[in-house]
Design a protein around this motif. Structure first.
Motif, short mmCIF file in Angstrom:
data_model
loop_
_atom_site.label_atom_id
_atom_site.label_comp_id
_atom_site.label_asym_id
_atom_site.label_seq_id
_atom_site.Cartn_x
_atom_site.Cartn_y
_atom_site.Cartn_z
N MET A 1 51.31 5.95 -23.60
CA MET A 1 50.58 5.83 -22.34
C MET A 1 50.01 7.18 -21.94
N ASP A 2 48.79 7.17 -21.39
CA ASP A 2 48.18 8.39 -20.89
C ASP A 2 48.60 8.60 -19.45
N ARG A 3 49.43 9.62 -19.22
CA ARG A 3 49.92 9.89 -17.87
C ARG A 3 49.00 10.86 -17.17
N GLY A 4 48.40 10.43 -16.09
CA GLY A 4 47.60 11.33 -15.28
C GLY A 4 46.13 11.29 -15.60
N ALA A 5 45.68 10.43 -16.51
CA ALA A 5 44.27 10.35 -16.84
C ALA A 5 43.62 9.18 -16.13
N ASN A 6 42.30 9.22 -16.05
CA ASN A 6 41.54 8.15 -15.45
C ASN A 6 41.61 6.94 -16.36
N PRO A 7 42.23 5.82 -15.93
CA PRO A 7 42.42 4.69 -16.84
C PRO A 7 41.11 4.05 -17.26
N GLU A 8 40.10 4.10 -16.40
CA GLU A 8 38.83 3.50 -16.77
C GLU A 8 38.19 4.29 -17.92
N ARG A 9 38.22 5.60 -17.82
CA ARG A 9 37.67 6.43 -18.90
C ARG A 9 38.53 6.29 -20.15
N GLY A 10 39.83 6.24 -19.98
CA GLY A 10 40.72 6.15 -21.12
C GLY A 10 40.54 4.87 -21.90
N ARG A 11 40.04 3.83 -21.26
CA ARG A 11 39.87 2.55 -21.92
C ARG A 11 38.66 2.55 -22.83
N GLY A 12 37.73 3.47 -22.57
CA GLY A 12 36.46 3.44 -23.30
C GLY A 12 36.41 4.48 -24.38
N GLY A 13 35.31 5.24 -24.43
CA GLY A 13 35.16 6.29 -25.41
C GLY A 13 34.30 5.91 -26.59
N ASP A 14 33.60 4.74 -26.53
CA ASP A 14 32.74 4.37 -27.63
C ASP A 14 31.47 5.20 -27.61
N GLY A 15 30.81 5.23 -28.77
CA GLY A 15 29.60 6.03 -28.91
C GLY A 15 28.41 5.40 -28.22
N PRO A 16 27.26 6.03 -28.37
CA PRO A 16 26.07 5.61 -27.65
C PRO A 16 25.38 4.39 -28.23
N GLY A 17 25.93 3.83 -29.32
CA GLY A 17 25.32 2.64 -29.87
C GLY A 17 24.42 2.96 -31.05
N GLY A 18 23.60 2.01 -31.44
CA GLY A 18 22.75 2.20 -32.60
C GLY A 18 23.47 1.80 -33.86
N SER A 19 23.10 2.41 -34.99
CA SER A 19 23.67 2.03 -36.28
C SER A 19 25.06 2.61 -36.51
N VAL A 20 25.53 3.49 -35.65
CA VAL A 20 26.85 4.10 -35.78
C VAL A 20 27.64 3.82 -34.51
N ALA A 21 28.86 3.34 -34.68
CA ALA A 21 29.76 3.11 -33.54
C ALA A 21 30.92 4.09 -33.63
N VAL A 22 31.29 4.67 -32.49
CA VAL A 22 32.41 5.60 -32.41
C VAL A 22 33.41 5.04 -31.40
N HIS A 23 34.65 4.84 -31.84
CA HIS A 23 35.69 4.27 -30.99
C HIS A 23 36.85 5.25 -30.87
N ARG A 24 37.33 5.45 -29.66
CA ARG A 24 38.44 6.37 -29.42
C ARG A 24 39.77 5.64 -29.54
N LEU A 25 40.70 6.22 -30.33
CA LEU A 25 42.06 5.73 -30.44
C LEU A 25 42.99 6.75 -29.77
N GLU A 26 43.93 6.27 -28.97
CA GLU A 26 44.80 7.19 -28.22
C GLU A 26 46.24 7.11 -28.72
N PHE A 27 46.86 8.29 -28.78
CA PHE A 27 48.25 8.42 -29.21
C PHE A 27 49.01 9.19 -28.13
#
Length: 337
Positions: free
Chosen positions: A1-27
């Motif tokens: 769990m991310d303690r002290g971070a903005n949960p809305e931002r923490g849920r996202g993190g994908d790239g700007p779209g197009g032919s490449v997708a970037v997804h954030r994984l949290e540990f």
């Protein structure tokens, strides 16, 4: 769990779209900011790339599997793992991914560092620690910490099981994508950022060198020989990034951001503030050992990071002619000029 971070931002993190997708994984980690990040990059071929590999252990493996499952992936789908630097919160799941078939890519300097002779490392740490003023019992702790770290990192990422030891500045293609590794030392001597062209702009996977909420400590080589070069190396990293542009930045802690210039300026300012703090402390308490300077700067010394920041700053200030030292019984004693 991310303690002290903005949960809305923490849920996202994908790239700007197009032919490449970037997804954030949290540990999850047990120290601020309580998390580390890896990034799943999906390009034009079905060979997903993972930049960094999370934390070790059963919890890290569960978080890896859950994070990949959020994007309908599993470890066996990851074709390539690109590693920014060999700290355990960034290489922890390399064994899981390698066992599942992923190829491992890291800097040649990192592979060489992992091949370090443990006896030589112990000598280097002991020499630097003695000069910094560490008492014998603390010195033994630092030597043991360094050897344990080397052993752990070699266990997670054996040097002879690295598939591609890349050279900085030489782009390479994986998963149909062209990544350019940039040498950005300071937090870790072999640290690499990865630049990637996306539709409509450039992405930078910045590891622990460029983070929006804070500047990572100048751990660089730890308490080994070269510890006094850490801040100069950090400035070198920022100089190299300053010569580039990035539209999207994906850091190893915190969350993706677009204010590349602003965060770079703030990070450089944090180094400037460190130099000012250490310069002022030496003027106030000198002649003093690096350990004494550190104790005068910070309240707690449970982690070596404050001492390593101090050593790096003293090395820079010495080269700038703003402080100097003399040795007394093997210990450096610093004074302001």
């Amino acid at each position: 769990m991310d303690r002290g971070a903005n949960p809305e931002r923490g849920r996202g993190g994908d790239g700007p779209g197009g032919s490449v997708a970037v997804h954030r994984l949290e540990f999850s980690v047990d120290w601020p900011p309580w998390h580390a990040a890896a990034f799943l990059v999906e390009g034009p071929t079905d060979e997903p790339v993972l930049v960094d590999a999370g934390v070790p252990g059963a919890t890290g493996e569960e978080e890896l599997r859950d994070g990949l499952a959020d994007h309908d992936r599993k470890p066996g789908d990851v074709a390539h793992v690109l590693l920014t630097h060999p700290h355990s919160d960034h290489i922890g799941q390399v064994p899981t991914l390698r066992d599942a078939g992923a190829a491992v890519h890291t800097a040649r300097m990192t592979r060489e560092r992992l091949s370090r002779d443990p006896d030589d490392l112990a000598v280097g740490v002991r020499e630097t620690g003695e000069g910094a003023g560490l008492p014998p019992e603390k010195l033994d702790e630092h030597v043991e910490r360094a050897l344990d770290s080397l052993e752990r990192n070699c266990r997670l990422m054996p040097p002879d099981e690295i598939d591609h030891a890349f050279e900085y500045g030489e782009p390479f293609e994986v998963g149909g994508l062209m990544f350019e590794p940039i040498h950005t030392p300071g937090h870790q001597e072999g640290h690499a950022c990865f630049e990637l062209g996306l539709d409509g702009g450039t992405a930078l996977f910045s590891g622990d060198v460029l983070i929006e909420p804070f500047r990572a400590a100048a751990l660089n080589v730890g308490l080994d020989r070269g510890a006094y070069d850490a801040i100069d190396d950090f400035y070198t990293a920022y100089d190299r990034l300053d010569a580039r542009e990035a539209d999207w930045v994906y850091p190893g802690h915190g969350y993706p951001f677009e204010d590349y210039r602003g965060v770079l300026e703030k990070s450089r300012g944090a180094l400037d503030d460190l130099l000012s703090d250490v310069r002022g402390t030496v003027a106030e308490v000198g002649p003093a050992s690096p350990l004494a300077v550190t104790r005068a700067r910070v309240d707690r010394l449970e982690h070596p990071a404050p001492l390593l920041d101090t050593l790096g700053a003293l090395g820079t200030l010495d080269r700038q002619g703003e402080v100097f030292y003399e040795r007394h019984e093997g210990v450096r004693q610093y004074r302001a000029v």
